[in-house]
Scaffold this active site. Sequence first.
Site, short mmCIF file in Angstrom:
data_model
loop_
_atom_site.label_atom_id
_atom_site.label_comp_id
_atom_site.label_asym_id
_atom_site.label_seq_id
_atom_site.Cartn_x
_atom_site.Cartn_y
_atom_site.Cartn_z
N ASP A 1 -5.45 -6.72 5.92
CA ASP A 1 -6.63 -5.98 5.49
C ASP A 1 -7.75 -6.97 5.16
OD1 ASP A 1 -8.37 -4.13 4.47
OD2 ASP A 1 -7.12 -3.50 2.80
N ASP B 1 -11.08 -8.38 7.87
CA ASP B 1 -12.50 -8.26 7.49
C ASP B 1 -13.18 -9.62 7.50
OD1 ASP B 1 -12.39 -5.53 7.21
OD2 ASP B 1 -13.46 -5.54 5.29
N ASP C 1 -3.29 -18.05 1.87
CA ASP C 1 -4.45 -18.70 1.25
C ASP C 1 -5.02 -19.76 2.19
OD1 ASP C 1 -1.96 -19.83 0.84
OD2 ASP C 1 -2.43 -20.68 -1.12
N LYS D 1 3.21 -15.33 2.55
CA LYS D 1 3.14 -16.08 1.29
C LYS D 1 4.57 -16.40 0.90
CE LYS D 1 0.62 -17.60 -2.21
NZ LYS D 1 -0.28 -18.75 -2.09
N TYR E 1 0.82 -1.22 0.00
CA TYR E 1 0.00 0.00 0.00
C TYR E 1 0.86 1.27 0.00
CZ TYR E 1 -4.00 -2.97 1.18
OH TYR E 1 -4.97 -3.93 1.16
#
Length: 361
Positions: free
Chosen positions: A250, A254, A226, A194, A138
Site C-alpha cells: 500500500d 504510492d 525500510d 520485515k 488489514y
Amino acid sequence: MKIAILPGDGIGPEIIAQAVKVLEVLRREGLPVELEYAPIGGAGYDASGDPLPDATLNLAQQSDAVLLGAVGGYQYDALPRSLRPEQGLLRIRKGLNLFANLRPAQLYPELANASPLRLEVVSGLDIMILRELTGDIYFGQPRGIRTLDNGERQGFDTMVYSESEIARVAHVGFQIAMKRAGENGVGKVCSVDKANVLDTSMLWREIVTEVAKEYPAVELSHMYVDNAAMQLVRAPKQFDVILTGNIFGDILSDEASMLTGSIGMLPSASLDANNKGLYEPCHGSAPDIARKNIANPLATILSLAMMMRYTFARVDIAQRIESSVRKTLQRGLRTADIAEAGMEKIGTDAMGDAVVAALLN
Ligand code: NAD
C-alpha cells in the site's frame, strides 16, 4: 472477450469512453470483444441504493475482465459508510477474489520533467509493484480497541499470512517477471518484507524462496521494507518486480507512483487466481474536473493495455496500445495535467481520438 464496463462517478464516464473508443477499433479489426455496462459507486447508489448492485457484481463475475473508471463524489460524502461509493470498490475486489494488485511505474521520456526526482535517477524507469490485496494486517483477526484493567484504551490489529496466501501471490510475481523478461530481456523479483522483526515476514520470506525454485530463470532477492522505501527514491531502476504484502505494498506503491509524477498516467490491475482481472486507473473520480472534458484518459487506456496483457495474454495488442500512447505524447499532445508551460492543451475526447489515430497508423 467479455468485458464488463463500470464507468462509475466523476470523470469515470469520460475517461472510460476514451478506452472504449480503443476497444471499438480493435473490435472492428476482428477482436471478439463483447462489452456490457453496469453502474458502481455513487452511480450504483443512484440507480438502486447500493454502491455495488447485485446485477453489477453478477455481470463482473460472469465477465472475463472488468474495466472500471473511478468512484466517489462530494454528494455521497454524508452517506453512512456501508453506502459510500468506495464500498462498491472494496466489495467488488472481494467478490471477485482479486488478491494480486499490479501497479507499474514507468517513466515516459516526454514527461520526464513531471518527476520530482532528477532525470538521471528516473529516466528509463520501468518497474512493477505487486501488492497482495486480500490478506495481512488489514483483514487479520482479532482487531479492535479494548479497555485494559487500568482503564486505558488499547488499539490492536493482527498481521497474518498463511502459506497458501503467500505462495499464490509469489507465483503471480514470478510469472509476471517471466512475462516482462520475454518483453524486456530481464527477470527479477525483489521480495520486500520485515523479516528481521516480524514472524509473519519470516514465513513470507521462506515461502517466497521455496516458490522461486520453480522459476529458475528469474532472479530473486529480498529487501527489508525500510530499505526498499529508501532505495525507491535513491535508485529505483535497480528494481524490476517488487513483490510484497498488503500494508507494505500500500505504502510502497504510492511512493513508486510518484516517481513518474503524473497521476493521470498510472494504470493498475487486480487479478484473481485465473488471471481474471479488474483494471482501473490509480487516480480517483476527480470531481473537481468532472464533465469539463479536461481529464487525462491515458491511465484508463493503459489499464486496457494491461488487460490485454494479463487477462487475454495478447501482448501484441498491449504493446500496440502502449506504443499508441507513446506516439501521442511524442506528437506533443497533452491534457492539462501533463502539459508543460507554453504547451497546447487538448481535452479528454481529443486525447482519446489522438490515441485511436495513432493506433490506426
Ligand atoms: P483524485 O485522484 O480523484 O484527484 C486528485 C487530484 O488529481 C485532483 O486535483 C484531480 O483533479 C486530479 N486528477 C485525478 N485524476 C486525473 C486525471 N485523470 N486527469 C487529470 N487530473 C486528474 O483523488 P481525491 O481528490 O482525493 O478523491 C476524489 C474522489 O475520488 C473521492 O470521492 C475519493 O474517495 C475517490 N477516490 C476513488 C478512487 C478509485 O475509484 N479507485 C481512488 C482514489 C480516490
